[in-house]
Design an enzyme around this catalytic site. Structure first.
Site, PDB file in Angstrom:
ATOM      1  N   CYS A   2     -50.819 -13.102  29.140  1.00 22.27           N
ATOM      2  CA  CYS A   2     -51.172 -14.233  28.281  1.00 22.27           C
ATOM      3  C   CYS A   2     -50.389 -14.178  26.971  1.00 22.27           C
ATOM      4  O   CYS A   2     -49.924 -13.131  26.551  1.00 22.27           O
ATOM      5  CB  CYS A   2     -52.669 -14.184  27.946  1.00 22.27           C
ATOM      6  SG  CYS A   2     -53.709 -14.127  29.377  1.00 22.27           S
ATOM      7  N   ARG A  27     -43.598 -14.740  29.251  1.00 21.30           N
ATOM      8  CA  ARG A  27     -44.638 -13.739  29.563  1.00 21.30           C
ATOM      9  C   ARG A  27     -45.379 -14.089  30.838  1.00 21.30           C
ATOM     10  O   ARG A  27     -46.135 -13.287  31.366  1.00 21.30           O
ATOM     11  CB  ARG A  27     -45.626 -13.635  28.401  1.00 21.30           C
ATOM     12  CG  ARG A  27     -45.011 -13.160  27.092  1.00 21.30           C
ATOM     13  CD  ARG A  27     -45.953 -13.402  25.914  1.00 21.30           C
ATOM     14  NE  ARG A  27     -47.140 -12.598  25.982  1.00 21.30           N
ATOM     15  CZ  ARG A  27     -47.233 -11.364  25.477  1.00 21.30           C
ATOM     16  NH1 ARG A  27     -46.162 -10.827  24.913  1.00 21.30           N
ATOM     17  NH2 ARG A  27     -48.336 -10.673  25.556  1.00 21.30           N
ATOM     18  N   ASN A  99     -55.921 -12.198  25.001  1.00 20.02           N
ATOM     19  CA  ASN A  99     -54.985 -11.582  25.944  1.00 20.02           C
ATOM     20  C   ASN A  99     -55.565 -10.221  26.285  1.00 20.02           C
ATOM     21  O   ASN A  99     -55.810  -9.408  25.403  1.00 20.02           O
ATOM     22  CB  ASN A  99     -53.596 -11.436  25.327  1.00 20.02           C
ATOM     23  CG  ASN A  99     -52.634 -10.727  26.289  1.00 20.02           C
ATOM     24  OD1 ASN A  99     -52.855 -10.727  27.495  1.00 20.02           O
ATOM     25  ND2 ASN A  99     -51.599 -10.111  25.743  1.00 20.02           N
ATOM     26  N   GLY A 100     -55.800  -9.977  27.586  1.00 19.33           N
ATOM     27  CA  GLY A 100     -56.347  -8.677  28.001  1.00 19.33           C
ATOM     28  C   GLY A 100     -57.423  -8.878  29.055  1.00 19.33           C
ATOM     29  O   GLY A 100     -57.577  -9.960  29.612  1.00 19.33           O
ATOM     30  N   GLU A 457     -34.107  -0.646  43.056  1.00 16.44           N
ATOM     31  CA  GLU A 457     -33.948  -1.662  42.009  1.00 16.44           C
ATOM     32  C   GLU A 457     -33.222  -2.887  42.556  1.00 16.44           C
ATOM     33  O   GLU A 457     -33.588  -4.030  42.262  1.00 16.44           O
ATOM     34  CB  GLU A 457     -33.203  -1.096  40.809  1.00 16.44           C
ATOM     35  CG  GLU A 457     -32.886  -2.116  39.723  1.00 16.44           C
ATOM     36  CD  GLU A 457     -34.132  -2.803  39.132  1.00 16.44           C
ATOM     37  OE1 GLU A 457     -35.263  -2.371  39.412  1.00 16.44           O
ATOM     38  OE2 GLU A 457     -33.951  -3.806  38.427  1.00 16.44           O
ATOM     39  N   GLU A 464     -37.721 -10.462  43.072  1.00 19.45           N
ATOM     40  CA  GLU A 464     -38.466 -11.067  41.964  1.00 19.45           C
ATOM     41  C   GLU A 464     -37.810 -12.337  41.443  1.00 19.45           C
ATOM     42  O   GLU A 464     -38.487 -13.214  40.926  1.00 19.45           O
ATOM     43  CB  GLU A 464     -38.692 -10.071  40.841  1.00 19.45           C
ATOM     44  CG  GLU A 464     -37.474  -9.545  40.165  1.00 19.45           C
ATOM     45  CD  GLU A 464     -37.850  -8.564  39.052  1.00 19.45           C
ATOM     46  OE1 GLU A 464     -38.947  -8.673  38.497  1.00 19.45           O
ATOM     47  OE2 GLU A 464     -37.034  -7.690  38.743  1.00 19.45           O
ATOM     48  N   HIS A 480     -36.987   5.506  61.895  1.00 14.94           N
ATOM     49  CA  HIS A 480     -38.355   5.973  62.251  1.00 14.94           C
ATOM     50  C   HIS A 480     -39.348   4.818  62.275  1.00 14.94           C
ATOM     51  O   HIS A 480     -40.526   5.006  62.033  1.00 14.94           O
ATOM     52  CB  HIS A 480     -38.792   7.057  61.259  1.00 14.94           C
ATOM     53  CG  HIS A 480     -37.937   8.278  61.322  1.00 14.94           C
ATOM     54  ND1 HIS A 480     -38.037   9.210  62.331  1.00 14.94           N
ATOM     55  CD2 HIS A 480     -36.899   8.680  60.554  1.00 14.94           C
ATOM     56  CE1 HIS A 480     -37.131  10.163  62.165  1.00 14.94           C
ATOM     57  NE2 HIS A 480     -36.424   9.869  61.089  1.00 14.94           N
ATOM     58  N   LYS A 575     -43.453 -10.693  31.641  1.00 15.56           N
ATOM     59  CA  LYS A 575     -42.446  -9.779  31.074  1.00 15.56           C
ATOM     60  C   LYS A 575     -43.066  -8.442  30.718  1.00 15.56           C
ATOM     61  O   LYS A 575     -42.452  -7.411  30.889  1.00 15.56           O
ATOM     62  CB  LYS A 575     -41.806 -10.387  29.831  1.00 15.56           C
ATOM     63  CG  LYS A 575     -40.686  -9.539  29.251  1.00 15.56           C
ATOM     64  CD  LYS A 575     -39.533  -9.363  30.238  1.00 15.56           C
ATOM     65  CE  LYS A 575     -38.431  -8.506  29.685  1.00 15.56           C
ATOM     66  NZ  LYS A 575     -37.400  -8.199  30.710  1.00 15.56           N
TER      67      LYS A 575
HETATM   68  C1  AGP Z   1     -38.859  -6.310  35.496  1.00  8.49           C
HETATM   69  O1  AGP Z   1     -37.689  -6.800  36.199  1.00  8.49           O
HETATM   70  C2  AGP Z   1     -39.674  -5.672  36.457  1.00  8.49           C
HETATM   71  N1  AGP Z   1     -40.036  -6.716  37.400  1.00  8.49           N
HETATM   72  C3  AGP Z   1     -40.970  -5.016  36.053  1.00  8.49           C
HETATM   73  O2  AGP Z   1     -41.229  -4.276  37.196  1.00  8.49           O
HETATM   74  C4  AGP Z   1     -40.917  -4.123  34.829  1.00  8.49           C
HETATM   75  O3  AGP Z   1     -39.843  -3.219  34.974  1.00  8.49           O
HETATM   76  C5  AGP Z   1     -42.234  -3.346  34.753  1.00  8.49           C
HETATM   77  O4  AGP Z   1     -43.291  -4.274  34.607  1.00  8.49           O
HETATM   78  C6  AGP Z   1     -42.269  -2.353  33.582  1.00  8.49           C
HETATM   79  O5  AGP Z   1     -42.147  -3.048  32.375  1.00  8.49           O
HETATM   80  P1  AGP Z   1     -41.792  -2.191  31.054  1.00  8.49           P
HETATM   81  O6  AGP Z   1     -40.427  -1.616  31.261  1.00  8.49           O
HETATM   82  O7  AGP Z   1     -41.855  -3.169  29.920  1.00  8.49           O
HETATM   83  O8  AGP Z   1     -42.836  -1.104  30.940  1.00  8.49           O
END
Ligand code: AGP
Length: 580
Positions: A2, A27, A99-100, A457, A464, A480, A575
Site C-alpha cells: 500500500c 508499489r 499500510n501493513g 534470477e 514477473e 529426475h 516493489k
Molecule cells: C524484484 O524483481 C523481485 N521480484 C522481488 O523478488 C524482490 O527482489 C524481493 O521482494 C526482495 O525485495 P528487497 O530487495 O527490497 O528486499
C-alpha cells in the site's frame, strides 16, 4: 504494498494527494481513495482499479473547501479489492489510511461494539482509536497502537482537529517539511517534487502536523528529530527518454557497476573481511535471495567459507543453528522487506553479527544492522529489480575476492563496465530470441552451481514482467522428473560459464535438445551445434555473472514488451513487500 500520502497546508490537498499516489503506483495496488476535511465535514472518495478512475471521480465531484487530507493506494491483504474495502476508512470521529497488517484485528473487532462496513483490519484500527478518543488525539493513538499487533503505518484525521497525525510500526513512513505545508508519505518519491527535506518517523513515535509546524512525540513527550536532505534529483525519477523505467535502469548498469566498485578497487580495506567468521548465513527474498545464492557459490568455491543461503520467510521461523562466530548477511534493495527485517532481528537476538547489502540508506535494515555495504543504485522505480540486483551480485564478487586473499582486483574489474555496455548494446539479438519464445507458455533455465543461481534470477525476471511461466533447474536434476515436460519447441536456456562443469551441462542440454527443445545457449565460450546463443566475454569467475544476467534481463524485457505487459508495474507485484 500500500501507499500513503497526506497533506496539511495552504492549498487544497487534492492535487498533491493524487500526484503523490501516482508516484507510489510502482508499489502495487488494486484500489485507491482520498479524504478531504474541513471544520464541518470529511469527504471520502474511493475507487477500484487504477488511480485514473479515482482522479475522474474526484474531478467530477463537488469538493469541499479543504486544507488537509489523506490518500491511499491499497494492495489487498484483508478483504477483497472492492471500493468498500478501499481506504480511507472512517469510524466515529476518526478517518484513517493504513499500510501493513493488523494481526489481532479479529480479537479487537469482537471486543468493540461497532457495525463494521468493510472486511478490513484497517477499519478495526480506526474503530479502536475512536474507542479511546476523548478529545486527546495523541492519547487515543497511543492507547490504540499499544493494543495492536502486526505492522502499520497510519495517516489519521480527527473530526475535532485541524492537524494530521501519523504513527508507524514495521511499515515505513516519512514526514515532508515545507514552507506553510507539510506532508506524510510512504516513501520519498511522493514528496520529492515538493520538498527535499524530510523526517524519518521511527517506531513508537507519533507525528502531529499542521501547516506551520511538525511535532513528534514519544511516550507522551515531544522529541527533537533531525531533518534529512534527500539527494534524489527530479530527473532521477524521470524515464529520461526510455520507454520504461526497467529499461532505463538496466541501461544504467555499466555506470553503476563502475561507481559501486571504484571505492573498493582504490581501497580494498573497505571490503569487509569475511574470513574471520566460522559460518555465514545469507538471508533475503526474491531476486535478492538469488544474488545471495551467487554469493554462497563464490564464497564456498573460492574462499572455502561455509555458507547457508535461506529465504527470509523460512529463516525467520525455522530452527537456525548459530555458531559462536556467525555473520548473517541481509540482502535487500528496499531495506523494508518484512521477512528480511524479521530475519535480521532474529539474527541480532541470537547474537550474530549482521551485515546489510542494501540500496536505501534510510531503510530499517540499513539502520538496524551492525554494518552496511550500500550498493549506490539510486532510486529503483521499476518493480522488477535489475540494477540493484546486479550490484548486489557485484558486492558478493568483491566479498569472495577479498576472502580468497587475492589482490589484483583492479585488473579483474576494469573491463566490466565496457563489457556490460557492449552486452547491453546487443539488443537486436535479445529481440530475436524474444520473438522466438514470447508465445510459449513454459520456458526453462538450466545450469549448475553459480550458473544455476543465475538461472533462478533469469527465470524470475521473465515470469514477473512477461507473465510467461518459467522454471529454473539444476541441469543435472532435470532428468529426475521435469524433463517429462520438455516437448517439441519448448524453450530451454542453457547457462554455461563454469569450465569445471561445462561438459556436464552441455550433456544435459543435449538431453533436452534430443527431445525437441528450442535451446538458447548463454555462455562465455561458443558451444558448437546451437544456433541461438549469446556469447559474453570470459572474465574472472568472481564477476562472470555480471556479464550474463543483463542479457537475461533484456530478453525478459523484450518478451514482456511483445506481450504488451505493464512492464514497470507487473500485476499483483509490489516493489517492497512490507507485509508477511
Ligand atoms: C524484484 O524483481 C523481485 N521480484 C522481488 O523478488 C524482490 O527482489 C524481493 O521482494 C526482495 O525485495 P528487497 O530487495 O527490497 O528486499
Amino acid at each position: 504494498m500500500c501507499g500513503i500520502v497526506g497533506y496539511v497546508g495552504k492549498h487544497n490537498p487534492k492535487d498533491f494527494l493524487l500526484e503523490g499516489l501516482k508516484t507510489l503506483e510502482y508499489r502495487g495496488y488494486d484500489s485507491a481513495g482520498i479524504a478531504l476535511k474541513n471544520n464541518e465535514e470529511t469527504q471520502i472518495i474511493k475507487s477500484v482499479g487504477k488511480i485514473k478512475f479515482l482522479e475522474e471521480k474526484v474531478n467530477n465531484s463537488l469538493l469541499i473547501d479543504s486544507k488537509i487530507g489523506i490518500a491511499h493506494t491499497r494492495w489487498a491483504t484483508h478483504g477483497a479489492p472492492t471500493e468498500n474495502n478501499a481506504h480511507p476508512h472512517c469510524v466515529g470521529k476518526v478517518t484513517i489510511v493504513h499500510n501493513g497488517i493488523i494481526e489481532n484485528a479479529r480479537e479487537i473487532k469482537d471486543k468493540l461494539k461497532v457495525n463494521f462496513n468493510s472486511d478490513t483490519d484497517t477499519e478495526v484500527a480506526a474503530a479502536l482509536i475512536d474507542y479511546y478518543y476523548d478529545g486527546d488525539e495523541i492519547s487515543a493513538i497511543s492507547k490504540a497502537v499499544t493494543e495492536l499487533t502486526g505492522s502499520y503505518a497510519f495517516g489519521i484525521l480527527f473530526e475535532d482537529s485541524d492537524k494530521l497525525y501519523a504513527v508507524r510500526k514495521g511499515s515505513p513512513l516519512i514526514i515532508g517539511i515545507n514552507d506553510k505545508e507539510n506532508y506524510i508519505a510512504s516513501d520519498i518519491t511522493a514528496i520529492i517534487n515538493y520538498t527535499n527535506k524530510y523526517i524519518l518517523l521511527e517506531e513508537g513515535e507519533i507525528a502531529v502536523l499542521s501547516a506551520e509546524l511538525v511535532k513528534v512525540f514519544k511516550d507522551g513527550k515531544e522529541i527533537k528529530k533531525d531533518v534529512i536532505i534527500a539527494d534524489i534529483s527530479a530527473e532521477a525519477k524521470s524515464k529520461q527518454g526510455f520507454d520504461h523505467y526497467m529499461l532505463k535502469e538496466i541501461m544504467e548498469e555499466p555506470m553503476l557497476i563502475e561507481n559501486t566498485l571504484k571505492p573498493f578497487v582504490e581501497d580494498m580495506s573497505l571490503i569487509p573481511d569475511l574470513k574471520k567468521y566460522s559460518e555465514i548465513h545469507i538471508v533475503a527474498c526474491g531476486s535478492a535471495m538469488y544474488a545471495g545464492m551467487i554469493g554462497k557459490a563464490l564464497l564456498e568455491e573460492k574462499a572455502s567459507i561455509r555458507v547457508i543461503c535461506e529465504v527470509a520467510s523460512e529463516y525467520r521461523y525455522k530452527k537456525v543453528l548459530y555458531d559462536k562466530n556467525t555473520l548473517v548477511i541481509l540482502v535487500s534493495q528496499s531495506g523494508e522487506t518484512a521477512d528480511t527485517i524479521a530475519a535480521m532481528r532474529k539474527a541480532k537476538e541470537e547474537g550474530a553479527d549482521t551485515l546489510a547489502i542494501v540500496n536505501v540508506k534510510t531503510s530499517t535494515i540499513a539502520r538496524e544492522t551492525d554494518k552496511q555495504i550500500f550498493i549506490e543504485a539510486g532510486p529503483e522505480i521499476a518493480v522488477a529489480t535489475t540494477k540493484a540486483y546486479i550490484l548486489q551480485v557485484a558486492i558478493f564478487g568483491l566479498l569472495a575476492y577479498k576472502a580468497a586473499s587475492l589482490n589484483n582486483l583492479a585488473d579483474e574489474v576494469k573491463k566490466l563496465p565496457r563489457y556490460v555496455k557492449e552486452i547491453l548494446d546487443n539488443r537486436d539479438l535479445y529481440l530475436k530470441i524474444a520473438n522466438e519464445i514470447y508465445k510459449d507458455n513454459d520456458v526453462f533455465f538450466i545450469g549448475r552451481k553459480t550458473d544455476y543461481a543465475i538461472c533462478m534470477e533469469g527465470s524470475l525476471k521473465l515470469k514477473e514482467v512477461s507473465y510467461v511461466h518459467s522454471e529454473a533447474y539444476q541441469a543435472g536434476e532435470l532428468k529426475h522428473g521435469t524433463i517429462s515436460l520438455i516437448e517439441d519447441g519448448t524453450p530451454v536456456f542453457g547457462i554455461i560459464t563454469d569450465d569445471d562443469i561445462r561438459d556436464k551441462t552441455i550433456s544435459n542440454i543435449e538431453e533436452v535438445k534430443s527431445r525437441g527443445a528450442k535451446v538458447i545457449i548463454v555462455s562465455n565460450k561458443k558451444v558448437p551445434g546451437y544456433d541461438m546463443e549469446v556469447i559474453v566475454p570470459k572474465i574472472s569467475e568472481f564477476f562472470q555473472p555480471i556479464l550474463v544476467v543483463p542479457c537475461l534481463q533484456l530478453i525478459a524485457y523484450e518478451v514482456a514488451k511483445l506481450r504488451g505487459c505493464d512492464i514497470d508495474k507487473p500485476k499483483n507485484l509490489a516493489k517492497s513487500v512490507t507485509v508477511e
